[in-house]
Enzyme design. Structure first.
Site, PDB file in Angstrom:
ATOM      1  N   LYS A  39       0.832  -1.218   0.000  1.00  0.00           N
ATOM      2  CA  LYS A  39       0.000   0.000   0.000  1.00  0.00           C
ATOM      3  C   LYS A  39       0.861   1.260   0.000  1.00  0.00           C
ATOM      4  O   LYS A  39       0.676   2.148  -0.827  1.00  0.00           O
ATOM      5  CB  LYS A  39      -0.888   0.004   1.255  1.00  0.00           C
ATOM      6  N   ASN A  40       1.805   1.334   0.953  1.00  0.00           N
ATOM      7  CA  ASN A  40       2.524   2.600   1.110  1.00  0.00           C
ATOM      8  C   ASN A  40       3.547   2.849   0.011  1.00  0.00           C
ATOM      9  O   ASN A  40       4.034   3.969  -0.133  1.00  0.00           O
ATOM     10  CB  ASN A  40       3.154   2.677   2.507  1.00  0.00           C
ATOM     11  N   CYS A 133      -5.012  12.797  12.182  1.00  0.00           N
ATOM     12  CA  CYS A 133      -5.857  11.641  11.923  1.00  0.00           C
ATOM     13  C   CYS A 133      -5.948  10.797  13.177  1.00  0.00           C
ATOM     14  O   CYS A 133      -5.487  11.201  14.243  1.00  0.00           O
ATOM     15  CB  CYS A 133      -5.357  10.854  10.725  1.00  0.00           C
ATOM     16  N   ARG A 138       0.261  14.392  13.197  1.00  0.00           N
ATOM     17  CA  ARG A 138       0.912  14.186  11.903  1.00  0.00           C
ATOM     18  C   ARG A 138       1.113  15.477  11.102  1.00  0.00           C
ATOM     19  O   ARG A 138       0.534  15.668  10.025  1.00  0.00           O
ATOM     20  CB  ARG A 138       0.149  13.144  11.090  1.00  0.00           C
ATOM     21  N   ASP A 326       3.361   0.082  12.210  1.00  0.00           N
ATOM     22  CA  ASP A 326       2.167  -0.479  11.565  1.00  0.00           C
ATOM     23  C   ASP A 326       1.881  -1.914  12.008  1.00  0.00           C
ATOM     24  O   ASP A 326       0.808  -2.449  11.723  1.00  0.00           O
ATOM     25  CB  ASP A 326       2.306  -0.430  10.035  1.00  0.00           C
ATOM     26  N   ARG A 418      -9.261   0.451   3.392  1.00  0.00           N
ATOM     27  CA  ARG A 418      -8.315   1.414   2.833  1.00  0.00           C
ATOM     28  C   ARG A 418      -6.949   0.778   2.627  1.00  0.00           C
ATOM     29  O   ARG A 418      -6.230   1.145   1.716  1.00  0.00           O
ATOM     30  CB  ARG A 418      -8.165   2.596   3.782  1.00  0.00           C
TER      31      ARG A 418
HETATM   32  N1  EPU Z   1       6.367  14.032  11.492  1.00  0.00           N
HETATM   33  C1  EPU Z   1       6.530  15.344  11.834  1.00  0.00           C
HETATM   34  N2  EPU Z   1       6.621  16.265  10.832  1.00  0.00           N
HETATM   35  C2  EPU Z   1       6.549  15.921   9.509  1.00  0.00           C
HETATM   36  C3  EPU Z   1       6.381  14.568   9.172  1.00  0.00           C
HETATM   37  C4  EPU Z   1       6.295  13.638  10.187  1.00  0.00           C
HETATM   38  O1  EPU Z   1       6.591  15.699  13.018  1.00  0.00           O
HETATM   39  O2  EPU Z   1       6.632  16.817   8.653  1.00  0.00           O
HETATM   40  C5  EPU Z   1       6.256  13.011  12.553  1.00  0.00           C
HETATM   41  C6  EPU Z   1       4.901  12.298  12.555  1.00  0.00           C
HETATM   42  O3  EPU Z   1       3.915  13.052  13.215  1.00  0.00           O
HETATM   43  C7  EPU Z   1       5.233  10.992  13.222  1.00  0.00           C
HETATM   44  C8  EPU Z   1       6.681  10.726  12.772  1.00  0.00           C
HETATM   45  O4  EPU Z   1       7.183  11.976  12.289  1.00  0.00           O
HETATM   46  O5  EPU Z   1       5.186  11.142  14.601  1.00  0.00           O
HETATM   47  C9  EPU Z   1       6.833   9.686  11.670  1.00  0.00           C
HETATM   48  O6  EPU Z   1       5.929   9.989  10.623  1.00  0.00           O
HETATM   49  P1  EPU Z   1       6.243   9.681   9.090  1.00  0.00           P
HETATM   50  O7  EPU Z   1       6.314  10.986   8.371  1.00  0.00           O
HETATM   51  O8  EPU Z   1       7.409   8.774   9.005  1.00  0.00           O
HETATM   52  O9  EPU Z   1       4.927   8.928   8.666  1.00  0.00           O
HETATM   53  P2  EPU Z   1       4.103   9.140   7.327  1.00  0.00           P
HETATM   54  O10 EPU Z   1       5.004   9.314   6.184  1.00  0.00           O
HETATM   55  O11 EPU Z   1       3.048  10.144   7.552  1.00  0.00           O
HETATM   56  C10 EPU Z   1       4.069   6.613   6.657  1.00  0.00           C
HETATM   57  C11 EPU Z   1       3.027   5.570   6.395  1.00  0.00           C
HETATM   58  C12 EPU Z   1       2.392   5.145   7.704  1.00  0.00           C
HETATM   59  C13 EPU Z   1       3.494   4.614   8.629  1.00  0.00           C
HETATM   60  C14 EPU Z   1       4.568   5.690   8.839  1.00  0.00           C
HETATM   61  C15 EPU Z   1       5.739   5.226   9.678  1.00  0.00           C
HETATM   62  C16 EPU Z   1       2.274   6.184   4.185  1.00  0.00           C
HETATM   63  C17 EPU Z   1       1.174   6.647   3.329  1.00  0.00           C
HETATM   64  N3  EPU Z   1       2.018   6.101   5.492  1.00  0.00           N
HETATM   65  O12 EPU Z   1       3.384   7.720   7.224  1.00  0.00           O
HETATM   66  O13 EPU Z   1       1.496   4.078   7.384  1.00  0.00           O
HETATM   67  O14 EPU Z   1       2.941   4.276   9.878  1.00  0.00           O
HETATM   68  O15 EPU Z   1       5.069   6.108   7.545  1.00  0.00           O
HETATM   69  O16 EPU Z   1       6.302   4.093   9.135  1.00  0.00           O
HETATM   70  O17 EPU Z   1       3.341   5.857   3.704  1.00  0.00           O
HETATM   71  C18 EPU Z   1      -0.273   2.620   7.786  1.00  0.00           C
HETATM   72  O18 EPU Z   1       0.000   2.070   6.710  1.00  0.00           O
HETATM   73  O19 EPU Z   1      -1.094   2.135   8.601  1.00  0.00           O
HETATM   74  C19 EPU Z   1       0.377   3.877   8.129  1.00  0.00           C
HETATM   75  C20 EPU Z   1      -0.063   4.697   9.071  1.00  0.00           C
END
Ligand code: EPU
Length: 469
Positions: A39-40, A133, A138, A326, A418
């Site tokens: 998915k991701n 969310c 996030r 996850d 989803r």
């Molecule tokens: N964060 C910040 N600022 C930013 C971006 C992130 O503070 O600008 C923080 C977030 O709030 C969080 C941490 O950094 O506390 C890590 O977040 P990350 O940005 O790595 O997560 P993401 O890119 O939003 C993706 C996956 C998630 C998965 C996370 C961590 C996608 C679409 N989503 O989210 O997937 O949990 O990386 O591996 O790629 C899921 O599939 O269930 C899911 C939530």
């Protein structure tokens, strides 16, 4: 080609909203399960196709509501999409607008990541902020700061991120960017933006997740120059444009992990393929620690054997190659049935333990303090109505339901659909007694039989957090 209606087939959220999964637990599973595309990876690679001034053909695209949604975002930008089975053709030769629609972006966080490719292609992008969310606030500050370092002017007004690149060339400039947090999304946004920038970009403290590497490989297949993906320093040398390509998405390590836990929690033997075992290292190591034997049958195939005893084990979620956040909820369901006390520390997201109270409805003994869950193993769970509050929480409840004595009803399928490609159908094929039935049918049973427990009424929890992961 599909117009702005998006992609067909994935279950619509209104159907998912009005259905529940009814599970009759306590039965073993058996057989082979085919793991779908990640998915991701799929979501961000679809956004990455915006970088291409030709057509891209993606293979192994999972059938998910989130894939449909990001397809709708691309369609709204004027991109043409055609889906045949798990093959998706994306023609982004013409991007008609730089404005992504509010109603779609706010439903799917990953669509914000498209700000990188849109800005790189057009020099201007208007992207509504995705908002928080079900699992945390996030923010997207790291995405924004990185784009600013590459020369973009960014203003956030009225909930919309307006970005443009000043100067006649409208091209972003390579920059040295250090990420405070090894964010998956920020690494992906900035890596995509940098592929078409002038000069060299270095992302330090980059995320090392396999999906980041998959995106890099897709961009490389389109002609991008990216070095070091999978390490914490990624170097990107911008090129003037990217070309058409065909690309196969990696297998979903979280779906594979979920089936490994399904086998463990039901004391069953399952065969899983295709998988990339290295992507599953922290998951396999933790399962082995808990007492679940796992054998690598072939380079892309795992066999899990029935565990004699499930032992308690502590978990701390961390960026890759640490234990993935996850998989935290599915493992909580498993540890609820292990012998002894386990401590689970969720250190990636600030609000990702809400499934604990739902697992307790099934008879688990879990206390939550801040971001830590204390799990005292119990000998058995017993079926009850439960509510999934996010994607992985819903999966955890399905897993617990497979092991629980009696009938479990899982609500909140709009989350599950989803991110899991036909989870209930795949489980059925392995012998699970799991059925998708209309919510109205359950309500009618409750009305006609006062001994049947009512469904949880925390509808607000369910509906207020409809944003995707
Ligand atoms: N964060 C910040 N600022 C930013 C971006 C992130 O503070 O600008 C923080 C977030 O709030 C969080 C941490 O950094 O506390 C890590 O977040 P990350 O940005 O790595 O997560 P993401 O890119 O939003 C993706 C996956 C998630 C998965 C996370 C961590 C996608 C679409 N989503 O989210 O997937 O949990 O990386 O591996 O790629 C899921 O599939 O269930 C899911 C939530």
């Amino acid at each position: 080609m599909i117009p702005s209606g998006g992609l067909p087939n994935a279950k619509s959220s209104s159907t998912a909203d009005s259905s529940v999964l009814q599970i009759s637990g306590g039965h073993r599973l058996q057989g082979h399960v085919k793991i779908s595309g990640a998915k991701n990876s799929a979501l961000v690679i679809m956004a990455g196709a915006l970088l291409c001034s030709g057509e891209c053909r993606l293979r192994n695209v999972p059938l998910l509501a989130d894939v449909t949604r990001i397809g709708q975002v691309l369609s709204a930008l004027g991109v043409r999409l055609k889906q045949t089975g798990d093959i998706l053709e994306i023609d982004a030769r013409v991007i008609k607008t730089s404005k992504a629609p509010y109603e779609l972006v706010t439903q799917l966080r990953a669509s914000f990541f498209a700000i990188g490719p849109i800005l790189a292609r057009l020099g201007v992008a208007q992207m509504p902020l995705p908002g928080g969310c079900a699992i945390g606030a996030r923010p997207v500050d790291l995405h924004v700061r990185g784009l600013q370092a590459m020369g973009a002017e960014v203003q956030i007004e009225h909930g919309v991120c307006n970005a443009y690149v000043p100067g006649s060339s409208r091209r972003l400039k390579g920059a040295k960017i250090y990420l405070d947090i090894a964010s998956v999304g920020a690494t992906e946004t900035l890596m995509m933006a940098a592929t078409l920038a002038d000069g060299e970009t270095i992302i330090e403290n980059a995320a090392r997740e396999p999906e980041v590497v998959d995106l890099a490989n897709f961009c490389i297949a389109m002609g991008a120059k990216i070095y070091g993906a999978g390490t914490s320093t990624i170097t990107i040398v911008g090129v003037p444009q990217l070309h058409s390509t065909e690309y196969t998405i990696i297998p979903d390590r979280i779906e594979a992990g979920t089936f490994l836990v399904a086998a463990a929690i039901t004391r069953s033997e399952l065969i899983l393929s295709p998988v990339v075992p290295e992507h599953l290292t922290p998951i396999i190591a933790k399962l082995q620690d808990i007492g679940v034997p796992i054998i690598e049958e072939a380079p892309n195939c795992l066999r899990t054997l029935s565990a004699e005893t499930l032992r308690a084990s502590d978990i701390e979620t961390l960026p890759h190659p640490g234990f993935p956040t996850d998989m935290q909820a599915p493992f909580m369901a498993l540890l609820a049935l292990a012998e002894g006390d386990s401590v689970i520390n969720e250190s990636v997201f600030e609000n990702r333990l809400r499934h604990a109270s739902e697992l307790n409805r099934l008879g688990a003994d879990i206390r939550v303090k801040g971001n830590v869950a204390f799990v005292r193993g119990v000998p058995m769970l017993s079926g009850a109505p439960v509510l999934g509050t996010d994607l992985r929480a819903s999966a955890a409840l399905v897993l617990a339901g497979l092991a629980a004595e009696g009938k479990t009803i899982v609500q909140g399928l709009q989350h599950l659909d989803r991110g899991y490609d036909r989870l209930d159908t795949k489980l059925q094929q392995l012998g699970a007694r799991i059925q998708r039935i209309p919510l109205a049918q359950v309500n009618a049973e409750v009305a006609s039989n006062p001994t049947v427990e009512e469904l949880p009424t925390s509808g607000a929890t369910n509906r207020e957090n409809v944003q995707s992961q």
